[in-house]
Design a protein around this motif. Sequence first.
Motif: not given
Length: 232
Positions: A86, A134-135, A138-139, A141-142
């Motif tokens: 990451l 997209l990031f 994803v982030w 979810g992080v």
Amino acid sequence: MEIPATVVSPGCKECCERCVGSLPWASLIATILLYMGVALFCGCGHEALSGTVTILQNYFEVIRAPGDVLDVFTIIDILKYIIYGLAAGFFVFGVLLLVEGFFTTGAIRDLYGEFKITACGRCLTAFLMVLAYLFFLVWLGVTAFTSLPVFMYYNVWSMCKNATSVEGANLCLDLRQFGAVTISEERKVCMGSEKFLNMCDSNELDLTFHLFVCALAGAGAAVIAMVRTNIL
């Protein structure tokens, strides 16, 4: 006789104004916020995972499984490698964000020509918008995943702070409830025991809890930076 017009060179003030005006301030601020959030998440997250390993080994007596068995320590090592990935990925993304800002700012288009800069800037902006979304997903979810250890450590930290007020209660911390060990393996620490008191008095628990909180704050800052990027 006609007097030729004198060419007046721009002064220092005009040059500075032109230089400052050509900077993509919005993209620059979003990139700095993104770097700060990712750096805070990766640094604090890595140290918090290392502190978790220390707590599991010292107070719960959890040992590494022999061979290639997927235990809690292997999962922690995998999470550390994910943090490295990451950090590298968002470093490249931040550079692309700055390049996009320079290509699409109005002062740069006026300086180098409208068609070339606009065409390149539009292609790069479209690519970065898709990449940013997209990031962003994803982030999110992080960030949600990072809130889980914060919640677990908060419960443990609260038990340590309220140990005197609930003295005599038969409360235990069982790692099987958190999925850290298998169901057949009993690893627990009960209130009033020597291990529980040593864990509460140690610096590992307090430091690890606050490191996870800082990692969650860094993930939130990165989310805000990507929202800012998508709005721009």
